[in-house]
Design an enzyme around this catalytic site. Structure first.
Site, PDB file in Angstrom:
ATOM      1  N   PHE A   1       0.824  -1.205   0.000  1.00  0.00           N
ATOM      2  CA  PHE A   1       0.000   0.000   0.000  1.00  0.00           C
ATOM      3  C   PHE A   1       0.860   1.258   0.000  1.00  0.00           C
ATOM      4  O   PHE A   1       0.522   2.252  -0.648  1.00  0.00           O
ATOM      5  CB  PHE A   1      -0.951   0.013   1.201  1.00  0.00           C
ATOM      6  CG  PHE A   1      -2.113   0.939   1.008  1.00  0.00           C
ATOM      7  CD1 PHE A   1      -3.125   0.620   0.125  1.00  0.00           C
ATOM      8  CD2 PHE A   1      -2.189   2.140   1.696  1.00  0.00           C
ATOM      9  CE1 PHE A   1      -4.196   1.484  -0.074  1.00  0.00           C
ATOM     10  CE2 PHE A   1      -3.253   3.007   1.514  1.00  0.00           C
ATOM     11  CZ  PHE A   1      -4.266   2.676   0.627  1.00  0.00           C
TER      12      PHE A   1
ATOM     13  N   LYS B   1     -12.171  -3.734  11.443  1.00  0.00           N
ATOM     14  CA  LYS B   1     -12.637  -4.459  10.256  1.00  0.00           C
ATOM     15  C   LYS B   1     -11.656  -5.574   9.883  1.00  0.00           C
ATOM     16  O   LYS B   1     -12.051  -6.580   9.273  1.00  0.00           O
ATOM     17  CB  LYS B   1     -12.850  -3.489   9.089  1.00  0.00           C
ATOM     18  CG  LYS B   1     -11.612  -2.724   8.617  1.00  0.00           C
ATOM     19  CD  LYS B   1     -10.874  -3.407   7.485  1.00  0.00           C
ATOM     20  CE  LYS B   1      -9.644  -2.620   7.078  1.00  0.00           C
ATOM     21  NZ  LYS B   1      -8.899  -3.270   5.978  1.00  0.00           N
TER      22      LYS B   1
ATOM     23  N   GLU C   1      -2.763  -7.304   9.747  1.00  0.00           N
ATOM     24  CA  GLU C   1      -2.892  -6.541  10.996  1.00  0.00           C
ATOM     25  C   GLU C   1      -3.942  -7.112  11.937  1.00  0.00           C
ATOM     26  O   GLU C   1      -3.848  -6.977  13.154  1.00  0.00           O
ATOM     27  CB  GLU C   1      -3.233  -5.078  10.686  1.00  0.00           C
ATOM     28  CG  GLU C   1      -2.081  -4.264  10.129  1.00  0.00           C
ATOM     29  CD  GLU C   1      -1.091  -3.826  11.199  1.00  0.00           C
ATOM     30  OE1 GLU C   1      -1.224  -4.261  12.361  1.00  0.00           O
ATOM     31  OE2 GLU C   1      -0.179  -3.055  10.861  1.00  0.00           O
TER      32      GLU C   1
END
Length: 471
Positions: free
Chosen positions: A139, A320, A410
């Site tokens: 990312f 999430k 994560e």
């Protein structure tokens, strides 16, 4: 029907700037309140009745509106509908509805053009000469390429730990580890020298995994300008301290006033690299700083909305990942679509319960950086966290899964922190707790499913938590 006309549909309740923002008076032709019988007159003007589209548009509370000149033009030409002799009542009604949709779309396009002409008068990008990206993961690389493509003479420095990766980027213009088939812009410069990378930087994009951020930032703190804005791309909670990036960065840099922006939303690095349409949110307590980050990052294929709810954006982005592991477990166990929908819906409620207890706005959790990110991470195979869950549900051991991955998931480290945070705020989160127990190897996926399905049956009241105790 009356209930439908009182409020906009759920998909418009985003945590970013409403894109349907008009003044109440739009001059739209409304649907006919009644369909005329076959023997009625050949032409008719529909009676004014509340129109669903106009109700949605006029319900927006945004200060944005179309220009006064456009309103005058619209008010000068009220629309009426004529029905041909050969048309049946159904055909006439259908033509009328199509006309309403056409007019509404034209107004949207005109408003959009008017707003863009006003908002594009900033010269922030022209005044930006150097951006530094901390970290060379997928990312971070995708965002470095995106920013570098925004302006050809903009210097984008990537601060990395791996000298061989620096060599690959500088000589071959390629991050061979994550994007071997993509050529990076020529104005990206990779380095292991923190002082050189941070010198005279206008903005800093932080893309180091959360669990390593404190030690990394402490090592470069002496080279960081106190006024350098940090745009955090990292999502998660620090395992031992339960801190988010908005707390980690100032603490590690020993500067409580370090400018901070959180960037979040449904965004896979590969699709950013391929310049596919993407929408994200930048959140900062400083409204001007959020607007500056928006101007820096927004492009024809990346839509950036702004928010001041930093807590909501960060906590939704962290939790999430844990929910995505749960979704992956359901997929790996082949429990079916019913189970998947039920689990994700319950997980969304748990995230909302905890986030609002921490001071977040419910609209943030149900918006782009909340539900939007959750849907992408839970349902798409590109998600690292979902992949971990799929493999767990298929019977693999966590250590074997993690050792075979070249990127950080994560959600694995965040799961334990989420439970500690839930206990701190006295919030029950059965699904997220089950994920943490599975990761700690204290519960098998099969046992977790049985336990969750055995929870007390209760009313499905969105604002009420399950009245149970969860170990």
């Amino acid at each position: 029907m009356a209930a439908l006309l009182e409020a906009p549909p759920p998909f418009l309740n985003c945590n970013h700037l409403p894109f349907l923002s008009f003044k109440t008076s739009l001059g739209l032709q409304n649907f006919p309140s009644k369909i005329p019988p076959p023997t009625s007159l050949l032409t008719f003007t529909p009676t004014p009745a509340p129109c669903f589209l106009s109700t949605v548009i006029s319900s927006s509370t945004s200060s944005l509106s179309i220009s006064e000149e456009e309103e005058e033009e619209e008010n000068e030409a009220p629309h009426s509908t004529a029905v041909a002799v050969t048309n049946t009542p159904d055909e006439g009604s259908q033509q009328d509805r199509r006309k309403v949709v056409q007019i509404a779309w034209e107004k949207l396009v005109r408003w959009s053009r008017s707003w863009r002409s006003k908002s594009n008068k900033t010269d922030l990008l022209e005044r930006t000469n150097k951006v530094v990206v901390l970290g060379g993961g997928s990312f971070g690389t995708a965002m470095a390429a995106h920013v570098a493509n925004r302006k050809s003479n903009l210097e984008v420095h990537m601060l990395l730990r791996d000298p061989s990766l620096c060599l690959s980027i500088n000589e071959n213009h390629c991050n061979c580890k994550y994007f071997p088939e993509h050529r990076l812009p020529d104005n990206i410069i990779a380095t292991t020298d923190a002082k050189a990378a941070l010198l005279d930087a206008d903005y800093c994009l932080h893309a180091v995994p959360v669990q390593f951020s404190s030690s990394f930032l402490e090592g470069i703190a002496e080279y960081v300008d106190p006024g350098l804005p940090f745009i955090s791309l990292s999502k998660g909670l620090e395992l031992n301290t339960l801190r988010m990036m908005s707390q980690i960065i100032p603490k590690a840099l020993k500067n409580p006033r370090q400018p901070f922006v959180a960037l979040s939303g449904p965004s896979f690095a590969l699709e950013l690299m391929n310049k596919l349409p993407t929408a994200m949110v930048v959140a900062s307590k400083d409204k001007k700083l959020a607007f500056a980050a928006q101007q820096l990052l927004a492009s024809s294929h990346l839509r950036i909305s702004t928010s001041r709810d930093v807590t909501g954006v960060e906590i939704a982005g962290a939790l999430k990942n844990v929910l995505a592991i749960a979704a992956g477990i359901v997929e790996g166990m082949n429990l079916g679509n019913n189970s998947m929908a039920a689990l994700v819906a319950q997980g969304c409620s748990e995230i909302r319960w905890l986030a609002t207890k921490m001071g977040a706005k419910p609209a943030t959790v149900t918006g782009l950086s909340g539900i939007g990110d959750i849907m992408l991470t839970c349902f798409v195979s590109l998600s690292r966290n979902r992949t971990v869950g799929v493999r767990l549900g298929s019977g693999e051991k966590l250590d074997d899964i993690l050792s075979s991955m070249n990127q950080v998931a994560e959600g694995v480290s965040t799961a334990g922190a989420v439970i500690a945070l839930a206990q701190k705020y006295n919030v029950k989160v059965p699904v997220l707790t089950a994920v943490a127990r599975i990761i700690d190897n204290e519960l098998t996926p099969n046992k977790a499913v049985l336990e969750l399905m055995s929870l007390p049956q209760g009313y499905n009241v969105p604002e009420t938590q399950l009245d149970i105790e969860v170990d």
